[in-house]
Every structure is written in structure tokens, then in C-alpha cells.
Design an enzyme around this catalytic site. Structure first.
Site, PDB file in Angstrom:
ATOM      1  CD  GLN A 264       4.599 -16.697   1.152  1.00 56.47           C
ATOM      2  OE1 GLN A 264       5.521 -16.421   2.253  1.00 56.47           O
ATOM      3  NE2 GLN A 264       4.051 -15.578   0.399  1.00 56.47           N
TER       4      GLN A 264
ATOM      5  CB  CYS B  10      12.814 -12.519   0.744  1.00 56.80           C
ATOM      6  SG  CYS B  10      13.824 -12.109   2.399  1.00 56.80           S
TER       7      CYS B  10
ATOM      8  CG  ASN C  85       1.828  -6.788  -1.249  1.00 59.36           C
ATOM      9  OD1 ASN C  85       3.157  -6.924  -1.264  1.00 59.36           O
ATOM     10  ND2 ASN C  85       0.922  -6.330  -0.230  1.00 59.36           N
ATOM     11  N   GLY C  86       1.231  -3.635  -1.773  1.00 57.63           N
ATOM     12  CA  GLY C  86       1.781  -2.701  -1.308  1.00 57.63           C
ATOM     13  C   GLY C  86       1.039  -1.356  -0.948  1.00 57.63           C
TER      14      GLY C  86
END
Ligand code: FMN
Length: 361
Positions: A61, A92, A196-197
């Protein structure tokens, strides 16, 4: 995940998936490295790109903010055969990064974002290396960028996109807004969309896919101290019976293996310093006693680790209430951006100083 998914952790996850579900179908992504540090061959960054001898695919990544460095890093990955997959992280939310226009601030600059994705795709043209892109919903509720980011990534040749269904302002707080994964799935039609989450159990993954129509899931905090979660996911996706979660004794064996793999990667001293945070996550929800936890939090050698783990009661079954978030949580906060950042989404000036080292997504 920064500070977590090094070769030791990925090896452990793959071993457990193989052992408990009879397959290794998960894609285990390396800790994020910055494209600039890779191109400049910083020793710590090069060490972070270590893969296991049997590891396939090798998934790297990149954190990146400019097309030229992205191209150089991706070319380096291709020509030096450093990885089989490149993921790019624009998730981020750390102030030190967004303040300079990096991370989750960057997709707001649509053209620059597109140029970065295009640079990685161009650098990998003619190879089997897919480029995928991960981002958040946007900066805050007034500035959503995920639908544009998804469409742009798709247009520029990304092989898949992944959405962490929070805004940067949310950091890791509150609940992920899975509805936005469904919206992204509607907007991006020709490549897979991963959600995602807040997936902490295999049943959460199945629920997310059913609720959003997404093509796959990305696991973050759910695997902290739970590296066997991928075996449970594999079983859930193939309709096989869920493997029984480990007893405290089995968890102790997993911690021991993790410690050994970390010692191989970092040397015993640093490996033991690194295992300490994992032990706290492993023991989350288990009865272990304050003194033992304290001793484990200071462990200095594999021998000492063995001795301390021996005092755990091996027969304790996996506690029913041991799920839920571990690792980062925090609270929502406004996002610090460079002056005038929101004025022009089409400005493609590379943000100055945003290629700093940082961690997270
Ligand atoms: C300790 C930690 C380190 C992380 N590092 C990265 C990273 O390097 N790259 C990335 O894309 N996301 C990173 N993330 C974010 C996770 O991949 C994920 O997007 C986020 O935690 C939301 O998913 P979850 O609710 O399943 O945890 C990190 C998260 C944590 C808790």
C-alpha cells in the site's frame, strides 16, 4: 494497517485462515509506505516491504500525494518485482497529514487525485499488477468526495475501489455509514467496490454485503488481536460452518507464534516491544488478571513470554462479549486543511510537504 500488518501479522493471518478454514483467499495488505520514502529507499521503508517466501499475492500500500513520485514508486515496484498488487491509501485523517493536503484531504482535489491514480496505472501497464484505491466518504458532511473519487478511479483504470464509510472529520468515531457504500456501488459500475467500516465479526461482513451490494469487504480494527477473523470470513463467504473461536489456551499459542514471527522480522528486542500492544488486544474480554497483564505489557524476551503465557488458564472459552472496537476510536473533530484548500477542487498543484511519514487510514 500501519504498525500492524507487517509480514509477521500477515503470515499469522494466512496460517490461521489455512488451518481453520482450509483456504487462503484473503488479500493481506502490507503496512502503508510512502511513495517518496520508497523511491528514496529509506531503510525502514524498505524493511516494511518485506514479504514472506510463500506470500502470494504480495500486496503493497502506497501513501502518495503527487503523480510523479507515484509513477516512480510504481515503476520501482514493477522493475524490481517488489509486489503483485498496489493499493493507494487516501484515507488518513491525521491532522499532520490533512493540514498539508495529504491523506483524506486529497480526493477533494479531483484532478490531482485522478492524475495520481493515472500515474500508478500507467506505471503498471502491461503487467499483471492491479492498482486499487481506498478513500473515505469525504472531508466532512458538507464535503463528500467518495462518489467522484470512485468514478475518477474507475475512469483512470483502477481495478477496484474501497470505501472507509466515514468522513475524515469522523476519524474512527461513531458508526460507519454503510449507506454511502451502497451509493458508491451505484456510482461505480465496472469495477468491484469494497466496503470498510465496523466489521468485527464475520456476520457483520455478510450484513454489509447484503445491505450495500458491495463486492467484498476490508477489515481494519476487527483483526486486531483477532487474526483468526479471516478464517471466520472465509467460512461465512463459502457457507461453511463457522470455526469455533479459540480458547484462551489457543489464543496463548497464537500470541506465542505472533511473537516468534515478530522476533524473526525485527529481532527479539524490537519484536517483543511490538508484541505488547497486540497482547492487550488479544486479551480483550478474557479474564487474565491485572498483574499478569502488566507483566505481559513489559515482556522482553520470548522465554519470558512463554513463562507468562503459561500462567493463563487454557480452558477459558472465547468470551461472548469480546467483540467490538479495539485500537483507534477517538472522537470527531474538524479537519485541518491547508489555507484555501476548498476553493478550487480542480487545482492540481501538488500540496507542499504532504509526503511526510505518518500512520493510519
Ligand atoms: C492502527 C491502525 C492503523 C491503520 N493503518 C492504515 C493504513 O496503513 N492504511 C489504510 O488504508 N488504513 C489504515 N487504517 C484504517 C483501516 O484500514 C480502516 O479503514 C479503518 O480502521 C476502518 O475500518 P474498521 O472500522 O474495520 O476498523 C488503520 C487503522 C488502524 C486502527
Amino acid at each position: 494497517m500501519a504498525g500492524v500488518t507487517n509480514v509477521a501479522f500477515r503470515t499469522l493471518c494466512r496460517e490461521l485462515e489455512e488451518e481453520r478454514a482450509g483456504t487462503t483467499s484473503g488479500l493481506y495488505v502490507c503496512e502503508m509506505v510512502t511513495a517518496r520514502a520508497l523511491v528514496e529507499r529509506h531503510p525502514a521503508t524498505m524493511h516494511m516491504t518485506t514479504f514472506g517466501p510463500q506470500e502470494s499475492p504480495r500486496s503493497l500500500q502506497l501513501y502518495t500525494v503527487d503523480p510523479a513520485t507515484t509513477y516512480a514508486a510504481a515503476r520501482m515496484i514493477v522493475t524490481e518485482d517488489l509486489a503483485d498488487h498496489i493499493d493507494m491509501n487516501f484515507g488518513c485523517p491525521v491532522p499532520k497529514v490533512t493540514r498539508r493536503g495529504g491523506g483524506s484531504a486529497l480526493p477533494y482535489k479531483r484532478r490531482l487525485f485522478g492524475q495520481i491514480v493515472a500515474a500508478a496505472v500507467r506505471a503498471t501497464e502491461g503487467t499483471q499488477i492491479p492498482v486499487t484505491v481506498k478513500f473515505r466518504i469525504g472531508i466532512d458532511d458538507a464535503h463528500h468526495t467518495h462518489l467522484d473519487a470512485g468514478r475518477i478511479a474507475e475512469q483512470e483504470g483502477a481495478a477496484a475501489v474501497a470505501l472507509h464509510a466515514r468522513t475524515a472529520a469522523q476519524r474512527y468515531s461513531g458508526t460507519a455509514d454503510w449507506e454511502q457504500i451502497a451509493r458508491l456501488k451505484e456510482a461505480v459500475t465496472s469495477i468491484p467496490v469494497l466496503g470498510n467500516g465496523d466489521i468485527f465479526e464475520a456476520t457483520d461482513a455478510v450484513a454489509m454485503m447484503a445491505a450495500t451490494g458491495c463486492d467484498g469487504v476490508v477489515i481494519g480494527r476487527g483483526c486486531l488481536g483477532r487474526p483468526w477473523l479471516f478464517a471466520e470470513l472465509s467460512a461465512a463467504f463459502t457457507g461453511s460452518p463457522t470455526p469455533t473461536p479459540p480458547t484462551l489456551g489457543e489464543v496463548a499459542d497464537i500470541i506465542r507464534r505472533h511473537g516468534e514471527l515478530l522476533a524473526d522480522h525485527f529481532g527479539e528486542d524490537k519484536g517483543m516491544r511490538d508484541i505488547r500492544k497486540h497482547i492487550a488486544w488479544y486479551l480483550h474480554g478474557f479474564p487474565a488478571g491485572a498483574d499478569l497483564r502488566r507483566a505481559l505489557a513489559l515482556v522482553k524476551s520470548l522465554d519470558e513470554l512463554d513463562r507468562l503465557l503459561d500462567s493463563l488458564d487454557r480452558d477459558v472459552p472465547f468470551p461472548p462479549a469480546a467483540g467490538g472496537p479495539r485500537g483507534r476510536q477517538g472522537s470527531a473533530a474538524s479537519v485541518t486543511l491547508p489555507e484555501g484548500w476548498l476553493d478550487d477542487p480542480d487545482d492540481c498543484t501538488v500540496p507542499a510537504g504532504a509526503d511526510v511519514m505518518h500512520s493510519g487510514g
